[in-house]
Write a protein that holds these residues in place. Structure first.
Motif, short mmCIF file in Angstrom:
data_model
loop_
_atom_site.label_atom_id
_atom_site.label_comp_id
_atom_site.label_asym_id
_atom_site.label_seq_id
_atom_site.Cartn_x
_atom_site.Cartn_y
_atom_site.Cartn_z
N TRP A 195 -5.01 -10.28 6.01
CA TRP A 195 -4.91 -8.82 6.14
C TRP A 195 -5.96 -8.10 5.30
O TRP A 195 -6.45 -7.05 5.69
CB TRP A 195 -3.51 -8.36 5.78
N ILE A 253 -9.11 -8.36 7.30
CA ILE A 253 -9.05 -7.43 8.43
C ILE A 253 -9.33 -6.01 7.96
O ILE A 253 -10.04 -5.23 8.62
CB ILE A 253 -7.68 -7.51 9.13
N LEU A 254 -8.79 -5.66 6.80
CA LEU A 254 -9.03 -4.33 6.23
C LEU A 254 -10.52 -4.11 5.97
O LEU A 254 -11.07 -3.05 6.30
CB LEU A 254 -8.23 -4.16 4.94
N TYR A 313 -12.33 -3.59 9.22
CA TYR A 313 -12.07 -2.25 9.74
C TYR A 313 -12.87 -1.20 8.96
O TYR A 313 -13.42 -0.25 9.54
CB TYR A 313 -10.58 -1.93 9.66
N ILE A 328 -16.36 -1.29 10.27
CA ILE A 328 -16.46 -0.69 11.61
C ILE A 328 -16.37 0.83 11.53
O ILE A 328 -17.06 1.55 12.26
CB ILE A 328 -15.36 -1.26 12.53
N SER A 329 -15.53 1.34 10.62
CA SER A 329 -15.31 2.79 10.53
C SER A 329 -16.54 3.55 10.08
O SER A 329 -16.62 4.77 10.22
CB SER A 329 -14.15 3.09 9.58
N TRP A 348 -19.46 0.55 0.90
CA TRP A 348 -18.79 -0.62 1.42
C TRP A 348 -19.30 -1.89 0.73
O TRP A 348 -18.51 -2.78 0.38
CB TRP A 348 -18.99 -0.73 2.92
N LEU A 369 -8.79 9.11 13.53
CA LEU A 369 -9.69 8.09 13.02
C LEU A 369 -10.09 8.31 11.57
O LEU A 369 -10.60 7.40 10.92
CB LEU A 369 -10.95 8.01 13.89
N TYR A 416 -14.81 4.93 6.32
CA TYR A 416 -14.80 4.49 4.93
C TYR A 416 -15.94 5.14 4.14
O TYR A 416 -17.11 5.08 4.54
CB TYR A 416 -14.92 2.97 4.83
#
Length: 358
Positions: free
Chosen positions: A97, A100-101, A104, A107-108, A122, A325, A329
């Protein structure tokens, strides 16, 4: 005492403690210094600000010294993790998880208004994860965590005292809307200094209550310095940190009584929740103020947290513009939004906090 001499003695004192710590903690690897340096930077201030303490660094950009330092640490961390014989498949499977975070978050960045700033943030957050992996892959991860924090506090606490007392241009902050300077020590804000001192107090208190007698005198010395920092000069007293410190210590001893029979805590927690709820509703009906506001007034604080609650209204309104949305990030605290908030909340004293910590 001349300021330079005080700074020199501070470094000699810290170096002596580091030599002692290395001898006592022989079962932790040399690579643990990488998370230590990373944590020191996160707990203090930008390296560029050390050389130009009154200069504002562009939000999201940082400075050249910071970038070189962070890239160097991330590179060393990568080499350390590569050389260690770790079951990476097991780690990935057990922390799916979190991975996955991070995916994400990456991607954001596509829908952020400032993709370059978000990408830099990031990568820095990815560095956080890599540094954590260095600690978790130690032979004794729990001891490694304690060692990292201890090594940070060994330097940052006495250095904060020296900066506040002898190097005011570094150790204090001149607020925009107040007459007296705030103590900040190695950090960028008095609240950050309070948080640093509170965490250090918890560590050294933990050291004292342990059966091992090594380091207890040093821990007491540090607790005296921490008490000095938390009390401030009257205008820099960190009331929130002091209250939290008392609550945490009280909870530690209280919960310790139920260590063998934790099921007995359930009715106590339920009763406490009911009492707080009834008290809060009753006071709001009778006095017209909830419990949190009365507590703030009692300890001499502004119920609006010195304007922060007014700022939160604007933040919520901005958040609703991208309800589904979000901003992506690292895409919210960007120069345009910061400038907008500065214009609509010009009187809020915590503005400098937002502008420096980001």
């Amino acid at each position: 005492m001349p300021p330079i001499l005080a700074l020199f003695l501070c470094f000699i004192f810290c170096i002596g403690l580091y030599i002692r710590d290395i001898k006592n903690e022989s079962d932790v690897s040399v690579a643990l210094w990488v998370p230590t340096f990373w944590m020191m930077l996160c707990s203090s201030r930008s390296l560029d600000l050390w050389f130009t303490p009154r200069r504002d660094i562009a939000i999201g950009e940082g400075g050249s010294i910071d970038r070189i330092f962070l890239i160097t640490l991330i590179t060393i961390t990568s080499l350390v993790l590569y050389q260690r014989k770790v079951d990476w498949h097991k780690i990935y499977r057990g922390n799916a998880w979190i991975l996955i975070l991070y995916v994400y978050m990456l991607i954001s960045i596509i829908w952020t208004e400032s993709p370059l700033i978000s990408l830099k943030r990031w990568f820095r957050t990815l560095g956080d994860l890599m540094v954590v992996m260095v600690i978790l892959t130690e032979s004794n991860p729990l001891k490694a965590i304690v060692t990292v924090y201890k090594r940070c506090f060994i330097l940052l606490i006495p250095l904060s005292v020296v900066l506040i007392k002898y190097f005011r241009q570094y150790g204090t902050l001149e607020p925009k809307h107040f007459a007296h300077n705030f103590w900040v020590g190695v950090t960028t804000h008095k609240n950050s200094l309070g948080l640093l001192a509170m965490l250090a107090a918890l560590l050294f208190l933990w050291n004292i209550i342990q059966k091992d007698k090594r380091g207890k005198i040093i821990a007491i010395v540090y607790l005296i310095m921490i008490a000095y920092l938390l009390n401030g000069d009257g205008y820099s007293r960190s009331s929130t940190s002091l209250i939290l410190l008392v609550i945490i210590v009280a909870l530690y001893f209280f919960l310790g009584k139920y260590k063998s029979k934790p099921e007995r805590l359930v009715p106590i927690i339920v009763a406490t929740f009911v009492i707080v709820l009834v008290t809060n509703v009753s006071l709001e009906i009778i006095v017209g103020r909830p419990v949190d506001e009365l507590i703030s007034i009692t300890i001499g604080k502004d119920p609006t947290l010195t304007g922060r609650t007014l700022l939160w209204q604007d933040l919520i309104a901005l958040g609703r513009r991208h309800f589904f949305l979000g901003y992506g990030y690292g895409g919210f605290w960007t120069p345009p939004i910061m400038q907008y908030l500065k214009e609509v909340n010009d009187g809020i004293h915590s503005w400098r906090l937002f502008s420096t910590c980001l």
